[in-house]
Design an enzyme around this catalytic site. Structure first.
Site, PDB file in Angstrom:
ATOM      1  N   SER A  55       0.807  -1.223   0.000  1.00  0.00           N
ATOM      2  CA  SER A  55       0.000   0.000   0.000  1.00  0.00           C
ATOM      3  C   SER A  55       0.838   1.271   0.000  1.00  0.00           C
ATOM      4  O   SER A  55       0.336   2.341  -0.346  1.00  0.00           O
ATOM      5  CB  SER A  55      -0.942   0.009   1.207  1.00  0.00           C
ATOM      6  OG  SER A  55      -0.211  -0.088   2.415  1.00  0.00           O
ATOM      7  N   ASP A 356      -3.810   8.036   7.789  1.00  0.00           N
ATOM      8  CA  ASP A 356      -4.863   7.172   8.349  1.00  0.00           C
ATOM      9  C   ASP A 356      -4.357   6.214   9.425  1.00  0.00           C
ATOM     10  O   ASP A 356      -5.030   5.260   9.775  1.00  0.00           O
ATOM     11  CB  ASP A 356      -5.532   6.371   7.225  1.00  0.00           C
ATOM     12  CG  ASP A 356      -4.541   5.489   6.471  1.00  0.00           C
ATOM     13  OD1 ASP A 356      -3.363   5.420   6.871  1.00  0.00           O
ATOM     14  OD2 ASP A 356      -4.950   4.858   5.473  1.00  0.00           O
ATOM     15  N   HIS A 359      -0.658   4.834   6.682  1.00  0.00           N
ATOM     16  CA  HIS A 359      -0.049   5.434   5.506  1.00  0.00           C
ATOM     17  C   HIS A 359       0.291   6.894   5.762  1.00  0.00           C
ATOM     18  O   HIS A 359      -0.437   7.597   6.480  1.00  0.00           O
ATOM     19  CB  HIS A 359      -0.991   5.300   4.308  1.00  0.00           C
ATOM     20  CG  HIS A 359      -1.452   3.892   4.092  1.00  0.00           C
ATOM     21  ND1 HIS A 359      -2.713   3.449   4.446  1.00  0.00           N
ATOM     22  CD2 HIS A 359      -0.797   2.817   3.591  1.00  0.00           C
ATOM     23  CE1 HIS A 359      -2.821   2.162   4.165  1.00  0.00           C
ATOM     24  NE2 HIS A 359      -1.675   1.752   3.651  1.00  0.00           N
TER      25      HIS A 359
END
Length: 1073
Positions: A55, A356, A359
């Site tokens: 991610s 978040d 990240h």
């Protein structure tokens, strides 16, 4: 609909349509050209980036494949969701800007896909290693690093195929030179460690690091073998500083440092990084043509966290989006004390390090990128745009000699033809509907390539009947959905997950092999269940519809590849799914409990149909499930093996469950007709159609319907899937295909030398034969580079046998390309060659005309390895003799098959005196009394003669069976034995001693053969060296003959003196001389 609806209405950035930012991208993030003398050399000019990761660098893969990432993701830079788990740009985006490349398009996102300047294989939740956790229960995605590598391989291979075949979408794909000149970036490994912290005792997490890095090493070396040369490898960041893990677990109770970061997880990350750095150094030695840059992301991120307040950020362990007393993930909502509460959102994301909790924010990524692109955190200290230079330390400020070529962007021409939308006639209720598109939802029964594109490419022989190569379908040809498309006048539906050549003007296929209606917490690896369940297929459709609307509204360049908004309301929506839900129930539950799961399955199906209706869908074609109790795999190999059968061999109880499923499905459709008054819902009884086919199979010209065409099973619970390899009883086997899939329900002016053989020594003989006939040397069928098959093909491989050997090439040295496989390759060559030849152009120069095949000479030299393989398995000579009839029966079948394909002239060698070969004499010692005057082992030569006697008898029978064919039996044994026994007379030295090898009486060592190296004082030293005068040797390497030896054999057999009948090679097409 609450949070479910919120997760589906988000907007994604159309990555491929974003133009590169104007000006030098380095200026965008404030990087100076004068940071170091090392970095004043010429920039590499990378034409592309290929990224692998999780991610931290996922620009939209998981968002495209599963649920669309919701707002407020993307708010800072894109002002809408872009598929990135961030409010703006990721580090990889800054890299693209810095290098003047458009943002990387996710490989799994087929909308607007353009890969001219690279592709992004990164996927949120990805790990380096396979981990048997699903996206649903572990947060880990199925696209681990090996599958990202497989996706890259597909892109490279299919790009090459596309340019070779002149496909219409080659302007969207990179040319072959781009792959060797591109930059390959890596940022992956974090999820392997965090999963370790969740699943293992704390002190055991470091133990997994070597295994993780071994997979990274394998991937880099695999890419190197595919031409990659420039690697930019990030280490992992400070895991112990991720707010979500520190505040909500699993690091809550760990000791903290003065910044509030968890100490032990950071220590493990640093150990991972130490070992990764060591690996990169080792790879520089292993891969001498590669430039590998190790990037210390950990230090860059930790410095940012430690200096956060000085740089104008708030507390770096605070989240901008998500959190709360009870964790609510960014963009979602949860029920708290009976009230729906949205995830909290900060007022100014630019003041936060963490977006978040996992990240980094757009602002943080921008600062991190600024720190690392100039090489300040790299080893060696090379700027990103100079990462092609192999030895920057030595080069200093000198001009680099390696400058990559820039890829020339090719414009994509608009699709031809007019508007595909045809208005429906209102004049008659029975008028043909003229659907403008089909949108399909389903499992493997209608998967036209989704799983094949996302994971490993579906292997041959899938696709052999219709496409003549794998098409992504688990079938030899077309699926029912393909026939629907043909009937409605559409192109075949393109899989939504396949980005190559993607066009959705007339529909899309969301079906995926292994898909279920409901979420099942089984992985594709251990349960065969796809992660693309029906709710995710619905989410994919929603993305396609929303993004198509956005695209047409904003006028993106690829709008002519996407359906206009009115198409969605006029299209046909087809469903064929549910079988895997039942099949999994049979595997996991007692038989009588399986019907209990049906209502929940159908509730999800009902939700999907109603959701599509709310999105404008009106026309539904819904298949019930087929007679699952008649599927051969389940009946023969489980789970229905012991279940009572009907008169057709089908399992009764599973079919009863399928019938019950269908009864309830039909009731559901009737209910939906009332609920959805503007919809036309058609229930299709596929069960009855399939069962009728099974019960009437023989009458319709099929073989027994419970036999399968492709696949292999040796006993209960041991199954090898079609086109795949598997271990059966500890031995690797290959699942091949039947001779004629169409019979299965469940699936002399010019000579051409089509060579079936086992030993490389014969290659020189066949080369001489080609030269003797005025033909070019034969190209190997398995070597496609620079090959010209206009005058024949060579299917021979070293180590081949007539009978399949249930061992791998690495275990025993015997090839997987046994004679039946070579025969299958020939059949494919003939069939596919005909199609390609018909296309004209260069194919007519590289492939034979069809009429050539019946004028060709078919040569065979095989069987010796069948004999030695038995001896090496410690079988007695009598035991080896016992299976020779089976080997020759297989040989006879192959010859018959070639005859059926038009072959008429056959030149068949017997086997040589292998008792005179060093590899046999060394491995199978015999008594002195069993050695003849030439030094050969008598028992083994007698075995060869026994084989030859039986082979000669087989040839005699073939002559009688095929009176119009010409069979020449060639006594190679006698020629070779004469060469060996009279070596001195013929100008050779010791005929048993190898020219090239090492050690022993025969200069042969099975563990250190010709060209073998040995480590001496830390250096690799060549010990398996060649003799100075190979023309004086009969034997080359203890196994194969020298060029001089092969020339002697050829000279003696070419004129027919050792043939039966005594027919010269040039006259091998004549029955009577």
């Amino acid at each position: 609909m609450g949070g479910r609806r919120a997760s589906l209405v988000a907007l994604l950035l159309l990555c491929a349509g974003v133009a590169a930012l104007g000006g030098r991208a380095a200026d965008v993030i404030g990087v100076s050209d004068s940071s170091s003398s090392l970095n004043r050399s010429i920039a590499c000019g990378f034409p592309a980036i290929f990224n692998f990761g999780d991610s931290n660098s996922d620009t939209g893969a998981i968002s495209a494949a599963f649920n669309r990432i919701p707002p407020p993701n993307g708010m800072t830079y894109f002002h809408r969701p872009s598929g990135r788990p961030c409010d703006g740009l990721l580090i990889i985006d800054h890299f693209a800007q810095y290098l003047g490349i458009p943002f990387l398009h996710p490989y799994l996102d087929s909308i607007g896909a353009k890969f001219l300047q690279g592709a992004n294989f990164a996927a949120s939740g990805a790990t380096v290693q396979h981990l048997n956790l699903t996206l649903f229960d572990g947060g880990l995605c199925p696209f681990s690093l090996d599958y990202q590598l497989a996706q890259f391989s597909q892109l490279q291979n299919r790009s090459s195929e596309c340019y070779n075949e002149g496909c219409s979408y080659n302007g969207e794909l990179p040319k072959s030179n781009v792959f060797s000149e591109a930059l390959y970036t890596f940022d992956i490994g974090q999820n392997d460690l965090t999963n370790g912290f969740r699943k293992l005792p704390m002190n055991q997490v470091p133990v997994i690091i070597p295994g993780v890095l071994a997979q990274v090493s394998y991937t880099i070396q695999s890419l190197y073998r595919r031409g990659a040369r420039y690697f930019w490898i990030h280490n992992t960041g400070p895991l112990g500083c991720l707010p979500l893990y520190v505040i909500y677990g699993p690091f809550t109770n760990f000791a903290k440092d003065n910044l509030g970061c968890a100490v032990y997880p950071n220590n493990v990350a640093m150990e991972f990084n130490r070992q990764l750095k060591q690996l990169v150094r080792e790879l520089r030695t292993k891969l001498p043509l590669a430039a590998l840059t190790y990037v210390d992301i950990y230090s860059a991120k930790y410095r940012l966290i430690s200096q956060a307040t000085k740089l104008g950020f708030v507390d770096p362990l605070k989240l901008c989006c998500g959190g709360g007393d009870k964790l609510i993930y960014c963009g979602y909502s949860a029920i708290v004390n009976g009230v729906e509460v949205a995830a909290p959102l900060c007022a100014d994301p630019l003041k936060y390090v963490s977006w978040d909790g996992i990240h980094y924010s757009h602002a943080a990524n921008q600062l991190i990128a600024k720190q690392i692109v100039d090489g300040s955190f790299s080893d060696p200290p090379i700027a990103l745009d100079k990462a092609c230079h192999l030895r920057m330390r030595e080069m200093g400020g000198q001009t680099a000699s390696l400058v990559a070529l820039l890829l020339l962007c090719v414009g994509v021409s608009a699709l031809g033809g007019g508007d595909s939308v045809v208005a429906q006639s209102d004049s008659s209720s029975s008028a043909r509907c003229r659907f403008p598109a089909i949108f399909n939802f389903g499992d493997s029964n209608s998967d036209t390539g989704g799983i094949s594109a996302a994971f490993n490419r579906t292997p041959s022989p899938n696709g052999m009947t219709y496409f003549h190569r794998p098409s992504g379908r688990p079938c030899d040809g077309l699926l029912i959905i393909d026939h629907f498309a043909q009937d409605l006048g559409f192109p075949f539906l393109h899989p939504y997950l396949d980005p190559i050549g993607a066009k959705f003007l007339q529909g899309a296929n969301f079906a995926a092999s292994g898909a279920t209606v409901q979420h099942l917490n089984l992985t594709l690896f251990d349960g065969g269940i796809s992660p693309m369940s029906l709710d995710y297929q619905l989410a994919q459709f929603a993305q396609l519809q929303d993004r198509s609307t956005e695209c047409h509204k904003e006028g993106f360049w690829y709008e002519d590849q996407l359906p206009k908004s009115d198409i969605f309301s006029e299209a046909l929506y087809t469903f064929d799914i549910g079988q895997n839900d039942l099949a999994n129930g049979f595997r996991k539950l007692p038989m009588h409990q399986v019907p209990a799961i049906i209502p929940d399955i159908l509730a999800q199906l009902s939700y999907t149909i109603q959701s599509l209706y709310r999105r404008g869908a009106r026309y539904f074609w819904i298949h019930n499930t087929g007679p699952i109790g008649c599927l051969p795999l389940y009946v023969i190999y489980g789970p229905f093996t012991d279940v009572a059968k009907d008169k057709h061999g089908c399992s009764v109880d599973p079919n009863k469950v399928a019938v019950e499923f269908n009864r309830q499905l039909k009731e559901l459709v009737m209910e939906l007709r009332t609920k959805l008054p503007l919809a036309a819902l058609t229930y299709v009884d596929v069960y009855s159609a399939k069962y009728r086919l099974i019960t009437r199979a023989t009458m319709l010209g099929f073989v027994e319907p419970l036999k399968f065409c492709c696949g292999r099973g040796d006993k209960l619970d041991i199954w090898v899937g079609c086109g795949k390899r598997g271990i059966v009883n500890g031995v690797e086997v290959v699942a091949t295909t039947c001779a004629d899939p169409s019979k299965y329900v469940n699936v002399p002016n010019l000579l051409i030398y089509v060579q079936y053989t086992d030993f490389i020594w014969f290659l020189w003989v066949i080369l001489l034969a080609a030269k003797h006939s005025g033909l070019p040397y034969l190209n190997a069928y398995l070597d496609s580079v620079g090959s010209n098959f206009s005058h024949g093909a060579n299917f021979a491989t070293a180590g081949s046998t007539i009978l399949r050997q249930n061992t791998t090439l690495f275990q025993s040295g015997f090839s997987p390309f046994s004679l039946d496989v070579q025969s299958w390759q020939f059949n494919q060559f003939k069939a596919r060659g005909s199609v390609a030849y018909g296309k004209g152009g260069v194919y007519r120069e590289l492939l034979p005309k069809q009429e050539i095949f019946n004028k060709s000479l078919y040569t065979f030299d095989i069987g010796q390895n069948d004999l030695t393989s038995g001896l090496f398995r410690n079988l007695s000579i009598d035991e080896v003799k016992a299976y020779i009839p089976d080997a020759l029966a297989q040989f006879s079948d192959v010859v018959k098959g070639i005859h059926d394909q038009g072959g008429r002239s056959f030149w068949i060698h017997n086997t040589g005196p292998f008792g005179c070969l060093a590899y046999v004499l060394e491995r199978l010692p015999v008594l002195a009394s069993q050695i003849d005057q030439a030094g050969c082992a008598i028992p083994f030569n007698e075995l060869a003669q026994f084989f030859n006697e039986k082979l000669n008898q087989t040839v005699v029978r073939l002559r009688k069976h095929f009176p119009h064919a010409v069979f020449t039996y060639v006594d190679v044994y006698s020629v070779k034995y004469e060469l060996i026994s009279q070596a001195k007379k013929n100008g050779f030295g010791n005929p048993l001693r190898a020219c090239c090898g090492h050690g022993g009486k025969y200069n042969y060592n099975k563990n250190l053969g010709c060209g073998g190296k040995k480590k001496v004082a830390g250096r690799q030293v060549l010990v398996g060296s060649s003799c100075a005068d190979p023309w004086r040797y009969v034997n080359w390497d203890g196994v194969h003959y020298t060029q001089a030896g092969n020339k002697f054999v050829f000279d003696h057999i070419v004129d027919g003196k050792f043939s039966d009948p005594p027919r010269p090679l040039r006259l091998a097409c004549h029955k009577h001389i």
